[in-house]
Design a protein around this motif. Structure first.
Motif, mmCIF file in Angstrom:
data_model
loop_
_atom_site.group_PDB
_atom_site.id
_atom_site.type_symbol
_atom_site.label_atom_id
_atom_site.label_comp_id
_atom_site.label_asym_id
_atom_site.label_seq_id
_atom_site.Cartn_x
_atom_site.Cartn_y
_atom_site.Cartn_z
ATOM 1 N N HIS A 135 0.832 -1.211 0.000
ATOM 2 C CA HIS A 135 0.000 0.000 0.000
ATOM 3 C C HIS A 135 0.862 1.255 0.000
ATOM 4 O O HIS A 135 1.989 1.235 0.488
ATOM 5 N N GLY A 136 0.275 2.338 -0.503
ATOM 6 C CA GLY A 136 0.891 3.658 -0.408
ATOM 7 C C GLY A 136 -0.209 4.688 -0.166
ATOM 8 O O GLY A 136 -1.349 4.493 -0.598
ATOM 9 N N TRP A 137 0.136 5.769 0.545
ATOM 10 C CA TRP A 137 -0.851 6.814 0.842
ATOM 11 C C TRP A 137 -0.280 8.192 0.542
ATOM 12 O O TRP A 137 0.935 8.392 0.614
ATOM 13 N N MET A 138 -1.176 9.129 0.234
ATOM 14 C CA MET A 138 -0.800 10.530 0.083
ATOM 15 C C MET A 138 -1.895 11.357 0.759
ATOM 16 O O MET A 138 -3.078 11.210 0.448
ATOM 17 N N TYR A 139 -1.467 12.212 1.697
ATOM 18 C CA TYR A 139 -2.424 13.005 2.469
ATOM 19 C C TYR A 139 -2.444 14.442 1.988
ATOM 20 O O TYR A 139 -1.453 14.943 1.457
ATOM 21 N N GLY A 140 -3.573 15.111 2.203
ATOM 22 C CA GLY A 140 -3.685 16.502 1.798
ATOM 23 C C GLY A 140 -5.097 17.013 1.982
ATOM 24 O O GLY A 140 -5.809 16.601 2.897
ATOM 25 N N THR A 141 -5.503 17.893 1.066
ATOM 26 C CA THR A 141 -6.790 18.575 1.166
ATOM 27 C C THR A 141 -7.528 18.487 -0.161
ATOM 28 O O THR A 141 -6.936 18.699 -1.220
ATOM 29 N N ALA A 142 -8.819 18.186 -0.084
ATOM 30 C CA ALA A 142 -9.680 18.226 -1.274
ATOM 31 C C ALA A 142 -10.386 19.571 -1.264
ATOM 32 O O ALA A 142 -10.930 19.983 -0.235
ATOM 33 N N ILE A 143 -10.331 20.274 -2.397
ATOM 34 C CA ILE A 143 -10.965 21.597 -2.476
ATOM 35 C C ILE A 143 -12.213 21.520 -3.363
ATOM 36 O O ILE A 143 -12.400 20.557 -4.104
ATOM 37 N N THR A 166 -2.520 22.290 -6.517
ATOM 38 C CA THR A 166 -3.148 20.976 -6.698
ATOM 39 C C THR A 166 -2.222 20.073 -7.518
ATOM 40 O O THR A 166 -1.290 20.549 -8.179
ATOM 41 N N LEU A 167 -2.533 18.782 -7.503
ATOM 42 C CA LEU A 167 -1.794 17.829 -8.337
ATOM 43 C C LEU A 167 -1.967 18.171 -9.817
ATOM 44 O O LEU A 167 -1.122 17.825 -10.641
ATOM 45 N N GLY A 168 -3.051 18.849 -10.147
ATOM 46 C CA GLY A 168 -3.289 19.279 -11.522
ATOM 47 C C GLY A 168 -2.351 20.397 -11.952
ATOM 48 O O GLY A 168 -2.198 20.666 -13.138
ATOM 49 N N GLU A 169 -1.712 21.064 -10.967
ATOM 50 C CA GLU A 169 -0.789 22.170 -11.259
ATOM 51 C C GLU A 169 0.680 21.774 -11.090
ATOM 52 O O GLU A 169 1.554 22.352 -11.715
ATOM 53 N N LEU A 170 0.944 20.811 -10.210
ATOM 54 C CA LEU A 170 2.336 20.440 -9.917
ATOM 55 C C LEU A 170 2.961 19.674 -11.081
ATOM 56 O O LEU A 170 2.277 18.934 -11.778
ATOM 57 N N ASP A 171 4.277 19.840 -11.250
ATOM 58 C CA ASP A 171 4.894 19.115 -12.366
ATOM 59 C C ASP A 171 5.125 17.656 -11.997
ATOM 60 O O ASP A 171 5.125 17.263 -10.837
ATOM 61 N N ASN A 172 5.303 16.850 -13.040
ATOM 62 C CA ASN A 172 5.349 15.401 -12.874
ATOM 63 C C ASN A 172 6.447 14.902 -11.948
ATOM 64 O O ASN A 172 6.269 13.905 -11.258
ATOM 65 N N GLU A 173 7.595 15.578 -11.938
ATOM 66 C CA GLU A 173 8.701 15.137 -11.074
ATOM 67 C C GLU A 173 8.313 15.231 -9.602
ATOM 68 O O GLU A 173 8.617 14.342 -8.809
ATOM 69 N N ILE A 174 7.630 16.299 -9.232
ATOM 70 C CA ILE A 174 7.181 16.467 -7.840
ATOM 71 C C ILE A 174 6.115 15.416 -7.530
ATOM 72 O O ILE A 174 6.145 14.755 -6.491
ATOM 73 N N LYS A 175 5.188 15.253 -8.461
ATOM 74 C CA LYS A 175 4.111 14.288 -8.250
ATOM 75 C C LYS A 175 4.633 12.870 -8.072
ATOM 76 O O LYS A 175 4.116 12.107 -7.257
ATOM 77 N N SER A 179 3.280 10.836 -4.900
ATOM 78 C CA SER A 179 2.164 9.987 -5.268
ATOM 79 C C SER A 179 2.003 8.733 -4.415
ATOM 80 O O SER A 179 2.960 8.026 -4.125
ATOM 81 N N HIS A 180 0.759 8.470 -4.037
ATOM 82 C CA HIS A 180 0.402 7.239 -3.321
ATOM 83 C C HIS A 180 0.803 6.022 -4.147
ATOM 84 O O HIS A 180 1.305 5.039 -3.616
ATOM 85 N N ARG A 181 0.620 6.109 -5.464
ATOM 86 C CA ARG A 181 0.971 4.986 -6.338
ATOM 87 C C ARG A 181 2.484 4.820 -6.396
ATOM 88 O O ARG A 181 2.993 3.708 -6.389
ATOM 89 N N ALA A 182 3.214 5.947 -6.435
ATOM 90 C CA ALA A 182 4.682 5.876 -6.452
ATOM 91 C C ALA A 182 5.192 5.216 -5.174
ATOM 92 O O ALA A 182 6.100 4.381 -5.218
ATOM 93 N N LYS A 183 4.590 5.564 -4.043
ATOM 94 C CA LYS A 183 5.013 4.970 -2.765
ATOM 95 C C LYS A 183 4.731 3.467 -2.744
ATOM 96 O O LYS A 183 5.557 2.670 -2.291
ATOM 97 N N ALA A 184 3.547 3.085 -3.238
ATOM 98 C CA ALA A 184 3.205 1.659 -3.288
ATOM 99 C C ALA A 184 4.115 0.934 -4.280
ATOM 100 O O ALA A 184 4.552 -0.189 -4.024
ATOM 101 N N LEU A 185 4.422 1.584 -5.410
ATOM 102 C CA LEU A 185 5.287 0.953 -6.418
ATOM 103 C C LEU A 185 6.709 0.743 -5.917
ATOM 104 O O LEU A 185 7.352 -0.236 -6.277
ATOM 105 N N GLU A 186 7.202 1.660 -5.078
ATOM 106 C CA GLU A 186 8.537 1.472 -4.489
ATOM 107 C C GLU A 186 8.572 0.172 -3.691
ATOM 108 O O GLU A 186 9.533 -0.587 -3.759
ATOM 109 N N LEU A 187 7.505 -0.072 -2.945
ATOM 110 C CA LEU A 187 7.417 -1.320 -2.166
ATOM 111 C C LEU A 187 7.210 -2.513 -3.096
ATOM 112 O O LEU A 187 7.776 -3.587 -2.887
#
Length: 195
Positions: A135-143, A166-175, A179-187
């Motif tokens: 599993h991987g998680w990413m915490y924050g705020t929904a607007i 928002t994730l819609g504004e951040l560039d891909n390297e930061i995301k 990312s929750h998926r990136a964290k899960a993929l590392e595992l």
């Protein structure tokens, strides 16, 4: 090593390919006709396993590793919804935009501008040797508005913890780092290296 993804979601395929460069990553739809997989589990983990098992069984080959991800957003003010129903929040045939705007409306209906929220990604790996989940998680705020054109899904309404965009504004390297998926993929990579 051939890594078959139990998804045809182009956004997910692109993201997983970028994060798993050591593997030959192929969506299962390139190996066979797409078929409906009924995701009737009660958790992200169960649904990821259902998808991975179904594709592994359909491929009927010992030489593949099948990976499936089930992920979604949970919004506190909505009692954790849409959760495992994130992909069909606005109905069975809804697209990303329909789901996004339905969630924005749901948040507005609670008379708030934002709410704590988090993404969950569960990844299931099925091989002839066994089954594994991470599993991987990413915490924050929904607007309650869509900001930014990048990403997919609910990205334009989610501001990760520690950021003001928002994730819609951040560039891909930061995301990729957040990312929750990136964290899960590392595992998942650790599991893949051992199988």
């Amino acid at each position: 090593m051939k890594l078959v993804l139990a998804t045809s979601n182009k956004g997910k395929v692109k993201e997983i390919k970028a994060l798993c460069e050591d593997f030959e990553v192929i969506p299962y739809s390139e190996l066979m006709d797409e078929f409906e997989i009924v995701e009737d589990g009660s958790s992200f983990k169960e649904n990821a396993l259902i998808k991975a098992r179904a594709v592994f069984k359909a491929l009927n080959s010992d030489d593949v590793i099948v990976m499936a991800d089930d992920s979604g957003i949970s919004v506190d003010v909505l009692d954790g919804k849409p959760g495992i129903y994130s992909a069909r929040h606005a109905g069975k045939n809804a697209n990303d935009k329909d789901n996004l705007y339905k969630l924005i409306q749901d948040i507005k209906d609670k008379n708030v501008l934002s709410s704590p929220a988090h993404y969950t990604a569960a990844i299931a790996i099925v091989t002839k040797k066994g089954e594994y989940t991470v599993h991987g998680w990413m915490y924050g705020t929904a607007i309650s508005e869509a900001v930014g054109e990048g990403g997919f899904g609910y990205d334009p309404l989610f501001i990760p913890l520690g950021y003001d965009k928002t994730l819609g504004e951040l560039d891909n390297e930061i995301k990729k780092k957040l990312s929750h998926r990136a964290k899960a993929l590392e595992l998942a990579k650790i599991v893949l290296q051992t199988v």
